[in-house]
Design a protein around this motif. Structure first.
Motif, mmCIF file in Angstrom:
data_model
loop_
_atom_site.group_PDB
_atom_site.id
_atom_site.type_symbol
_atom_site.label_atom_id
_atom_site.label_comp_id
_atom_site.label_asym_id
_atom_site.label_seq_id
_atom_site.Cartn_x
_atom_site.Cartn_y
_atom_site.Cartn_z
ATOM 1 N N GLY A 5 0.814 -1.203 0.000
ATOM 2 C CA GLY A 5 0.000 0.000 0.000
ATOM 3 C C GLY A 5 0.854 1.262 0.000
ATOM 4 N N ALA A 6 1.982 1.219 0.730
ATOM 5 C CA ALA A 6 2.917 2.359 0.800
ATOM 6 C C ALA A 6 2.215 3.657 1.149
ATOM 7 C CB ALA A 6 3.718 2.507 -0.506
ATOM 8 N N LEU A 7 1.248 3.565 2.050
ATOM 9 C CA LEU A 7 0.575 4.787 2.500
ATOM 10 C C LEU A 7 1.508 5.552 3.426
ATOM 11 C CD1 LEU A 7 -2.867 3.217 3.331
ATOM 12 C CD2 LEU A 7 -2.395 4.767 1.456
ATOM 13 N N PHE A 8 1.373 6.853 3.440
ATOM 14 C CA PHE A 8 2.171 7.652 4.378
ATOM 15 C C PHE A 8 1.555 7.491 5.757
ATOM 16 C CE2 PHE A 8 2.406 10.092 0.304
ATOM 17 C CZ PHE A 8 3.638 9.589 -0.046
ATOM 18 N N SER A 15 -7.083 -2.503 8.251
ATOM 19 C CA SER A 15 -6.657 -3.879 7.997
ATOM 20 C C SER A 15 -5.866 -3.916 6.692
ATOM 21 C CB SER A 15 -7.876 -4.775 7.876
ATOM 22 O OG SER A 15 -8.578 -4.452 6.701
ATOM 23 N N GLY A 16 -5.224 -5.051 6.425
ATOM 24 C CA GLY A 16 -4.402 -5.159 5.220
ATOM 25 C C GLY A 16 -5.194 -4.864 3.954
ATOM 26 N N GLY A 17 -6.399 -5.429 3.869
ATOM 27 C CA GLY A 17 -7.216 -5.230 2.673
ATOM 28 C C GLY A 17 -7.626 -3.778 2.516
ATOM 29 N N MET A 18 -7.998 -3.159 3.631
ATOM 30 C CA MET A 18 -8.409 -1.756 3.563
ATOM 31 C C MET A 18 -7.224 -0.883 3.170
ATOM 32 S SD MET A 18 -10.735 -1.491 6.958
ATOM 33 C CE MET A 18 -11.507 0.102 6.792
ATOM 34 N N ARG A 19 -6.046 -1.251 3.651
ATOM 35 C CA ARG A 19 -4.858 -0.471 3.316
ATOM 36 C C ARG A 19 -4.610 -0.525 1.809
ATOM 37 N NH1 ARG A 19 -0.411 -2.090 7.551
ATOM 38 N NH2 ARG A 19 -2.180 -2.083 8.965
ATOM 39 N N LYS A 20 -4.829 -1.717 1.231
ATOM 40 C CA LYS A 20 -4.648 -1.822 -0.224
ATOM 41 C C LYS A 20 -5.656 -0.958 -0.956
ATOM 42 C CE LYS A 20 -1.957 -5.726 -0.724
ATOM 43 N NZ LYS A 20 -1.677 -7.071 -1.074
ATOM 44 N N ARG A 21 -6.880 -0.966 -0.449
ATOM 45 C CA ARG A 21 -7.899 -0.141 -1.102
ATOM 46 C C ARG A 21 -7.547 1.328 -0.984
ATOM 47 N NH1 ARG A 21 -13.102 -2.663 -2.051
ATOM 48 N NH2 ARG A 21 -12.774 -4.887 -1.855
ATOM 49 N N ALA A 22 -7.060 1.714 0.187
ATOM 50 C CA ALA A 22 -6.679 3.120 0.372
ATOM 51 C C ALA A 22 -5.522 3.477 -0.557
ATOM 52 C CB ALA A 22 -6.296 3.371 1.821
ATOM 53 N N GLY A 23 -4.568 2.539 -0.697
ATOM 54 C CA GLY A 23 -3.456 2.761 -1.621
ATOM 55 C C GLY A 23 -3.962 2.915 -3.045
ATOM 56 N N LEU A 24 -4.971 2.108 -3.381
ATOM 57 C CA LEU A 24 -5.552 2.199 -4.719
ATOM 58 C C LEU A 24 -6.228 3.547 -4.913
ATOM 59 C CD1 LEU A 24 -6.056 0.574 -7.301
ATOM 60 C CD2 LEU A 24 -8.220 -0.156 -6.325
ATOM 61 N N ALA A 25 -6.939 3.995 -3.874
ATOM 62 C CA ALA A 25 -7.600 5.307 -3.972
ATOM 63 C C ALA A 25 -6.566 6.390 -4.234
ATOM 64 C CB ALA A 25 -8.367 5.613 -2.683
ATOM 65 N N ARG A 26 -5.418 6.298 -3.567
ATOM 66 C CA ARG A 26 -4.387 7.313 -3.791
ATOM 67 C C ARG A 26 -3.825 7.219 -5.204
ATOM 68 N NH1 ARG A 26 0.946 7.268 -0.260
ATOM 69 N NH2 ARG A 26 1.411 5.587 -1.694
ATOM 70 N N SER A 27 -3.644 5.989 -5.696
ATOM 71 C CA SER A 27 -3.076 5.869 -7.038
ATOM 72 C C SER A 27 -4.064 6.349 -8.088
ATOM 73 C CB SER A 27 -2.641 4.433 -7.306
ATOM 74 O OG SER A 27 -3.758 3.591 -7.289
ATOM 75 N N LEU A 28 -5.360 6.367 -7.742
ATOM 76 C CA LEU A 28 -6.365 6.832 -8.705
ATOM 77 C C LEU A 28 -6.663 8.322 -8.579
ATOM 78 C CD1 LEU A 28 -8.972 3.953 -8.419
ATOM 79 C CD2 LEU A 28 -7.349 4.334 -10.258
ATOM 80 N N ALA A 29 -5.997 8.978 -7.632
ATOM 81 C CA ALA A 29 -6.360 10.357 -7.301
ATOM 82 C C ALA A 29 -6.346 11.280 -8.518
ATOM 83 C CB ALA A 29 -5.425 10.906 -6.228
#
Lengths: 396, 273
Positions: free
Chosen positions: B94-97, B147-161
């Motif tokens: 996810g590499a979220l900040f 959770s891990g899955g939510m983190r991936k979704r959040a990472g995806l949201a950022r990549s789609l920004a």
């Protein structure tokens, strides 16, 4: 890509709002269109919406979101239809229309927040004190166990020398890590400790030369340097340096291990985190701290000696040493020395406890390292003050 | 925008090497517009290295990478910046900040590249967060609360920004439970349709390959050994490919097309009974 500005035209026919849009409706243009279209929507009465997007050259989610603003009144989404446009645009509008907005960010109120933080800080301070005490207790319990095992092993080893068939006793102390930590905490810090206390010794000597020289008692500067370095300064300088150098390192090391779940891995493998991480660090600190303190004392006195010799006060090294032996009794050396192990354990314990308290985020690592250094220095000075009262009361 | 447009991603004659160790040699690869391509390969065959090369995080020792027909190396600073806005990347973890909330994470690229009123930016970010299937209240949570899955979704949201045209996914379903992985696959499909995405995903999840990939590229012997639809790839005569697609796990997946639906029906029947 040259962007044609986004244009729109709204017209209400009966209950239907017709939205004609053209140009480029993308994230590059939304900032300009945002206010205009919001104002245009205001005050219009309609039941449903029809979109005519034939003129739209480019549409993305941001543009679609602006267009769908008309649909949402509160939580209700009004019926809508795409009259002119591509299926792709319809999908985008559908996605944008179904968007739910999240909770607003937490608001900050200056005064209330200040009080709030003050209260939280007070509670946290109390909790921290209790937690550190608990950790200290846990450490001593564990440390006692380790010491006992050492004693036990000493006996067993003695037996093993005669009966080689018996199982070779293993110790619970991790000597390798203790030794390597002693190098990091002690040997590597020795030069800086020596240089700093040399400088402090010289500064004290200069102060003495100035103040006492005026009264004509410049020889008393020897007593001043001796008292100050032996009783207080050497051990305090060493402790503060180790608190800054090693408490932070402990917190960062253990904290990083915690973040990468290494600590969890150790726990499930049956390794006791206390025994593997905390006890070696505390032991290493305990062993090197008196040595460093001794180095600091000697180096501080050397600094004073040099200043006394080279300045116009002109006290020769021989005179300096003789005066020191005459006036400063050995008990002052022990007063300084006896504090070293206390500081050592407290610094190591605070560093390790903060490290183990790191949670998942990078930020918590940063705050924990800061807290560990601040707490360690605070604890050192606080304990020193307690010792000063104690020694005053018993008249040492 | 019809006609023969140059492919969004194209790599020609890539040579990657670490010291004497050659990872890719003369590797050719391209992804067509609107495709979802799965990249598979054994451990150490350089899937992630290839992705890094395509992303420009690592310069190849030889060969060239083209985006929309333009050589990456020839792009000016400005063009490279524009290109970066067209590429979204979901890293494995996810590499979220970690010091920012989910919403602030999604906002980062917007703040960086566009001058948009804060209020509108918030709404746009919330839309992205909703699009990836996160609940509205997660916007103000920190990554460590997810959770891990939510983190991936959040990472995806950022990549789609920034509404990219190209999306790179590194093991998007790794570490998710089968239901979560299936939902994520569907999400990628829906997003492709909604946002007209071109997707390159590194994956080991056979279910994902079956469910959403239009074509599958197999990285063997330092190059793309075979690159075609899954049926063709599965027949390819190479020991690794054969083992991969006819191992016990693969057989189970292949033998039951539409498996998920059947299982769902079965589960529903069980509930009724």
């Amino acid at each position: 890509m040259l962007s044609a500005p986004a244009t729109f035209d709204l017209s209400v026919q009966g209950p239907v709002l017709h939205v004609h849009a053209a140009g480029q409706w993308t994230i590059e243009t939304v900032a300009q269109t945002n206010i205009a279209i919001s104002n245009a929507y205001e005050g219009l009465a309609y039941e449903s919406i029809q979109y005519h997007l034939d003129g739209v050259e480019e549409l993305d989610t941001a543009g679609a979101y602006l267009l769908t603003r008309a649909m949402r009144v509160g939580d209700v989404i009004k019926p809508w239809k795409l009259v002119g446009g591509t299926p792709g645009q319809e999908t985008l509008l559908t996605v944008a229309a179904s968007a739910q907005l999240g909770d607003p960010p937490r608001v900050h109120r200056q005064w209330r927040d200040t009080l709030d933080r003050l209260g939280r800080a007070t509670v946290r301070f109390g909790n921290e004190v209790v937690a550190t005490m608990a950790f200290l207790g846990q450490f001593f319990a564990q440390f006692w166990g380790v010491l006992m095992s050492l004693l036990f092993i000493a006996f067993r080893k003695f037996g093993w020398l005669f009966n080689r068939k018996a199982e070779r006793p293993t110790s619970r102390v991790r000597y390798k890590s203790v030794v390597s930590l002693m190098e990091q905490i002690g040997l590597d810090a020795a030069p800086i400790v020596a240089v700093l206390s040399f400088a402090i010794g010289a500064v004290i000597a200069y102060m003495g030369a100035n103040l006492l020289g005026e009264l004509g008692f410049s020889i008393f500067m020897v007593d001043l340097v001796g008292f100050a370095m032996l009783r207080e300064l050497a051990v305090i300088i060493t402790a503060i340096l180790i608190a800054g150098r090693s408490a932070s390192a402990f917190t960062a090391q253990i904290g990083a291990m915690k973040m990468r779940q290494e600590v969890d891995a150790m726990t499930v493998m049956g390794l006791d985190t206390f025994e593997t991480l905390v006890v070696p660090r505390a032991m290493a600190c305990l062993l090197v701290m008196p040595i460093l303190t001794f180095i600091a004392m000697m180096s501080g006195i050397a600094g004073g000696l040099l200043v006394a010799w080279v300045t116009p006060v002109d006290i020769s090294p021989v005179l300096f040493i003789n005066r020191l032996r005459e006036m400063v009794s050995i008990q002052h050396f022990w007063v300084g020395m006896v504090k070293a192990p206390f500081f050592a354990v407290v610094i190591a314990i605070i560093g390790c406890r903060q490290g183990l308290a790191v949670s998942g985020s990078v930020e918590s690592l940063g705050t924990r390292v800061t807290t560990s250094v601040v707490q360690a220095i605070f604890a050192v000075i606080f304990i020193d003050a307690l010792f000063a009262i104690l020694f005053f009361q018993i008249g040492v | 925008m019809a006609g023969e447009l140059p492919p969004p991603i194209e790599a020609r004659g890539i040579l990657t090497q670490f010291g004497p160790n050659i990872i890719h040699e003369n590797l050719d690869f391209e992804v067509k517009r609107g495709e979802i391509v799965g990249l598979v390969g054994g451990s150490g065959t350089g899937k992630s290295v290839l992705m890094n090369t395509l992303l420009g995080l690592k310069a190849p020792e030889g060969g060239e990478v083209r985006y929309f027909g333009k050589r990456r190396a020839d792009l000016s600073e400005r063009e490279a910046g524009l290109l970066r806005n067209e590429i979204g990347v979901l890293f494995q973890g996810g590499a979220l900040f970690s010091s920012m909330t989910v919403r602030q994470n999604v906002m980062v690229p917007l703040i960086e590249h566009f001058d948009i009123p804060h209020e509108l930016m918030r709404e746009l970010c919330d839309m992205k967060i909703h699009m990836v299937g996160l609940p509205p209240e997660s916007a103000i949570l920190y990554p460590s609360d997810l959770s891990g899955g939510m983190r991936k979704r959040a990472g995806l949201a950022r990549s789609l920004a920034l509404d990219p045209q190209i999306l790179f996914l590194d093991e998007p379903t790794a570490g998710l439970d089968p239901i979560g992985a299936h939902a994520f696959d569907q999400l990628i499909l829906n997003l492709r349709e909604a946002m007209d995405l071109t997707v390159l995903m590194i994956t080991h999840d056979l279910d994902s390959l079956y469910a959403i990939c239009d074509r599958v590229a197999v990285l063997v012997d330092k190059k793309i050994g075979v690159y075609d639809s899954l049926d063709v790839v599965a027949q390819y005569d190479h020991p690794w490919v054969q083992e991969y697609f006819s191992g016990p796990r693969a057989r189970a997946t292949m033998a039951t097309p539409g498996m998920q639906k059947k299982n769902a029906d079965k589960a529903a029947a069980a509930v009724r009974a």
